[in-house]
Structures are given as C-alpha cells and as structure tokens.
Design a protein around this motif. Structure first.
Motif, PDB file in Angstrom:
ATOM      1  N   ARG A  24      20.365 -89.059  46.965  1.00 18.72           N
ATOM      2  CA  ARG A  24      21.099 -88.768  45.664  1.00 18.72           C
ATOM      3  C   ARG A  24      22.166 -89.649  45.249  1.00 18.72           C
ATOM      4  N   GLU A  25      22.876 -90.120  46.395  1.00 18.55           N
ATOM      5  CA  GLU A  25      23.975 -91.049  46.201  1.00 18.55           C
ATOM      6  C   GLU A  25      23.657 -92.270  45.252  1.00 18.55           C
ATOM      7  N   ASP A  28      22.556 -90.937  41.619  1.00 15.57           N
ATOM      8  CA  ASP A  28      23.945 -90.655  41.117  1.00 15.57           C
ATOM      9  C   ASP A  28      24.620 -91.811  40.486  1.00 15.57           C
ATOM     10  N   ASN A  31      23.308 -93.242  37.156  1.00 13.77           N
ATOM     11  CA  ASN A  31      23.224 -92.146  35.748  1.00 13.77           C
ATOM     12  C   ASN A  31      23.933 -92.578  34.769  1.00 13.77           C
ATOM     13  N   ALA A  38      27.439 -89.591  36.521  1.00 15.06           N
ATOM     14  CA  ALA A  38      27.059 -89.578  38.065  1.00 15.06           C
ATOM     15  C   ALA A  38      26.562 -88.498  38.851  1.00 15.06           C
ATOM     16  N   ASP A  39      25.730 -87.824  38.223  1.00 13.92           N
ATOM     17  CA  ASP A  39      25.274 -86.418  38.921  1.00 13.92           C
ATOM     18  C   ASP A  39      23.939 -86.093  38.813  1.00 13.92           C
ATOM     19  N   THR A  40      22.963 -86.960  38.361  1.00 11.00           N
ATOM     20  CA  THR A  40      22.057 -86.592  38.286  1.00 11.00           C
ATOM     21  C   THR A  40      21.110 -86.373  39.355  1.00 11.00           C
ATOM     22  N   THR A  42      22.228 -85.512  42.222  1.00 11.65           N
ATOM     23  CA  THR A  42      22.793 -84.050  42.808  1.00 11.65           C
ATOM     24  C   THR A  42      22.281 -83.128  42.193  1.00 11.65           C
ATOM     25  N   ASN A  43      22.214 -83.220  40.772  1.00 13.75           N
ATOM     26  CA  ASN A  43      21.544 -82.117  39.805  1.00 13.75           C
ATOM     27  C   ASN A  43      20.126 -81.847  40.480  1.00 13.75           C
ATOM     28  N   SER A 305      28.600 -83.890  42.162  1.00 15.92           N
ATOM     29  CA  SER A 305      28.303 -85.106  43.336  1.00 15.92           C
ATOM     30  C   SER A 305      29.703 -85.602  43.544  1.00 15.92           C
TER      31      SER A 305
END
Length: 497
Positions: A24-25, A28, A31, A38-40, A42-43, A305
């Motif tokens: 995920r990092e 992110d 993104n 910067a949270d795709t 994480t989402n 994130s």
C-alpha cells in the motif's frame, strides 16, 4: 485447479488483504489522480479489509457455495469502501460475484471478469480512460482470449496477470494527468495486486514478494503537476431502500453537486462518494433513502495513509446531528460523522471514522449525536481513543476549535477549554442588541483572561450586526468565532472560555 471453489475465494480475500498491506505504501506514493492525496493503496486495503471481516463473521461451512462467499466478500468491501479507488474495487468485486455460476470453470471466471469490468465502469459518473477502469477492460479481454483458446482456470489467470502487467505503463500513459506525472495509475496497481493474489491462490503459490513485485511503482523524485482543484470535501455514506433502485437518482443528484462521483451497490444498499464544496447539500440529496455511515472530511486533510508519517498526531472525530456544520468541522481537521434521522450512529460507524483519521491518538467529540453505549463499545476496541466531555453542539464547537489551534497539546487543550467554558443561549427573536448584552454579561463575569468567544447561530441571517466592532471598542482583544447556521437548537448560543 479447474474450478473456482468457495474455500479458494476465502483464501483469495485474505491473500488480497495481505498483499495490499505489503504494497500500500508504494501504491500511495504514486496516487496523483483524481486527487494527489497519497491514499489509494490505503483506501483499497481498508476496502478489502471490510470484505475479509464480513467473511470472517460468517465462518466456512461444509458445502457452502462459491457465489455466496464471493457475494459476502463483495458486500463487506462495498460497505467499507474508501475513496474513489476503494469504491471502484468494491463494485468490481460485486460485479464479479454476481456473475459467478454455481461451479465456475475458467471460461465462467473469464465471463465474471468481464461483468466485473462493466460494473466498475458503471460506478463512475464520468469514467476516465487510462485508469483502473481501462485495466479492468484489458483484463477482461485477456481472460476471454485465454478462455477461448481453451486455457484452464489456473493458466487463464496467470496469463491475465502477466498481460495486465505488460499493459500497465501503456494504459496509464493514456491519461493526461498520469502521463504528465510519469506515474502508473495507483488504482490500477491496487486492482492488479488483488488479481495477482487470486492467480497465486488458484495456482497454489506463495504470496508475491521480492522480484515478483518489481512491477510495482517506486516513489517519484519529481513534483506532481498542478491540477485544478475539485470539491474541497469528501462525502461518503450508505443509502438503503427496499424495492427501489436508487442508482440513477443518486448518480444524478451527486453529479449536480460535485465531482469524483461514484455510486455502487445493489440489493437495496448503495455506497455514495462525492467531492463537493457543499456537504450539507450532498447529504440532503441522498435523502431518497435511509442514510447511515455519513462521513465528511477535507479532501486535502491527513487520511489513514498518514499513520506512519504522523505517528504522534492527534486525530479528531466529531459527531453531529447538523449536516450544515459538517463542512465547518471538517475544515477544522475533523473526520465528521453526521447522524441522520433514519439510522443512529453505531460503533461500526465510529470505528470507521477513527480509522479514517490516520492517527495514533484520537479525540472523539460525541455531541448529542451518539450514545454512551456506542462510545463504550468504541473505547473497548480502540483504547487509543479518548471521548471528551462535549455533549452539545456548543461544547463540540469549542473543543474542535481548541484541538485545531493547539494541535500539539491534543485532548488536554480541549479539556481545559471545556473546563473553563461559560455559556448562555438566546431563543428567537435574538436581536443584535440582545446578543451584545449577553456577551457583555459573560465577559463581565469572566474571572480570568478570555481565550475564546464562540457564537453558534441556528438560522441564516441571524442578526449579529456590529458585534465585531462592538467587541473591538468595549472588549479589546476579544474576537468572536461565528459558527453556523446549525439548523437546529437555540437561536443563538454563546460560549466563553
């Protein structure tokens, strides 16, 4: 493996969650579209986590059907969806699940991947090429080609993932924002991680790691291109109705109020996502059915994130019955949970909001919108949460201001402000003179230095004529913070701390 089985779908859900947790990092970090927040990764991780939780709540039983398991996974993901990419992936899973026959072979799964791509595209008011939607179409075509050539399930999925990796750069280059930023589409990367997990589970392989993740993007070393801003606030909520299809009305209503519109669901429940400058209008427009899990936050605010980057940051969750105040609370940095008349705020709603703060410490301002039992349930599962003594709208506003202006002090600053608070309320008609008189009484009775004067007004156009000038002349150094209209409660509430 010739056919997709219920146990494989369960294993796929857990493998997808593990793979997203490990990637995920990196997702992110690239993104940039539709909002560079910067949270795709994480989402999508949180979205899939909701599907896993739904499956774990219904333990495996002998003879369970693959369709039922896939639908539980998809329904849990839909209810937990975050952001545009999470909403799209949840609808992709929904389309896939609903197209599966009882004993799907490779050709059946290929047809389900086509249905998944159509469902994901249908979730968006304005589908964008060069994104996760284009990748989904590419996957569907690749699956159909492999199935038509007689490939079995394992071979077909392996071929699909390989083709999607090869096409990812070319797909992302189709979108002008991604092309200018020279990055892969973050949502497409997340979906490919999910599909890779499926292929590996079917093949009996270990989770991807090391060289097998080399296709994932690395953080760029250049700045993002400047893009026109969309709606300032992200609004997410669930809307349910029995016997009425709300897909089109919800899409139409949200499109008139903002951008990044996504509406997904079915079986009587829809998840609505929109970026808008008017959260209250969006919440009202969703009143065509039963509304719950209504969350509002700033698009540009710190999201989930940011946990690693801001480990010591204190997050804020505000609960309110006033949709009109959602934008104000969100602007102060809170994840705002709005209680609509139809459905109370539950522990699950609070847990989601706490997660969405992305903070290791979270202050919760309950107002009169959430009960003691729900708060107790939240604290039992999230010991880092601290509910504050803010049981009406004025106390919530005062505490939110204190948390916003003294972020380093965290809940202690808000507790001190609430401890000093003196207040008065005026019922209609509350004239400008009556407001000034009430302020005078509060200020004269103050026993120490005045930190803040907060004025809540219920109705638009409430008379506060000359209040700022009056304070400058008679009480130098005291400036009011006017909040509202609240749409409920007394005509005017004045708080002094």
């Amino acid at each position: 493996m010739e056919r997709l089985e219920a146990g494989v779908v369960r294993a796929w859900a857990h493998a997808s969650h593990a793979a997203l947790a490990g990637t995920r990092e990196r997702i992110d970090a690239v993104n940039v579209f539709p909002v560079p927040d910067a949270d795709t990764g994480t989402n999508v991780l949180l979205t899939v986590a909701g599907g896993v939780e739904a499956l774990d709540a219904e333990p495996a039983v002998a003879g369970e059907g693959v369709q039922d398991v896939a639908r539980v996974f998809a329904r849990g993901a839909m209810r937990s969806a975050r952001g545009n990419s999470g909403v799209i992936v949840s609808q992709y899973l929904t389309g896939f699940a609903h197209a599966l026959p009882a004993h799907p072979d490779g050709a059946d799964v290929a047809r389900s991947l086509r249905a998944a791509a159509r469902a994901a595209r249908g979730a968006m008011q304005e589908p964008q090429e060069g994104t996760v939607l284009t990748l989904a179409d590419t996957v569907a075509r690749s699956a159909a080609t492999a199935a038509d050539a007689g490939a079995d399930l394992e071979t077909m999925l392996g071929s699909v993932v390989a083709d999607a990796r090869m096409a990812l750069v070319e797909i992302s280059a189709e979108h002008p924002v991604l092309r200018a930023a020279r990055v892969l589409d973050a949502g497409a990367c997340a979906l490919l991680v999910v599909l890779d997990a499926l292929a590996r589970v079917v093949a009996g392989e270990e989770p991807a790691e090391g060289d097998s993740l080399a296709w994932l993007p690395s953080p760029p070393t250049h700045p993002w291109p400047e893009e026109p801003a969309g709606g300032a606030f992200e609004v997410m909520l669930l809307v349910s109705s029995v016997g009425v299809d709300l897909d089109v009305p919800l899409h139409t209503a949200m499109a008139a109020l903002g951008d990044s519109v996504a509406v997904v669901g079915g079986e009587g429940t829809w998840h609505v996502h929109v970026h808008t400058d008017d959260p209250a209008a969006a919440i009202a427009a969703a009143g065509v059915g039963r509304r719950e899990q209504v969350l509002v936050r700033l698009v540009a605010a710190a999201h989930a994130s940011s946990v690693q980057a801001d480990a010591d940051r204190c997050g804020v969750v505000v609960c309110t019955r006033s949709p009109e105040l959602a934008a104000w609370y969100a602007s102060a940095g809170a994840v705002t949970v709005v209680r609509c008349p139809e459905v109370p705020i539950s522990v699950r709603h609070l847990q989601r909001a706490v997660t969405d703060t992305g903070a290791s410490r979270v202050a919760v301002l309950p107002g009169d919108a959430v009960g003691d039992d729900e708060l107790a349930g939240l604290v039992a599962t999230h010991p880092h949460v601290e509910p504050l003594d803010a049981r009406d709208e004025l106390r919530v506003a005062v505490a939110a201001l204190a948390l916003a202006t003294a972020a380093d002090a965290g809940p202690a600053a808000a507790q001190q402000a609430l401890g000093r608070l003196r207040s008065v309320q005026l019922d209609a008609p509350a004239t400008a003179l009556a407001v000034r008189d009430a302020v005078d009484l509060l200020l004269v009775s103050a026993s120490g230095p005045v930190e803040s004067l907060t004025v809540l007004v219920r109705d638009p156009g409430q008379a506060l004529d000359g209040l700022t000038d009056y304070l400058a002349e008679h009480h130098p150094g005291v400036e009011p913070t006017v909040v509202g209209p609240t749409g409920r409660g007394p005509a005017v509430q004045i708080g002094l701390d």
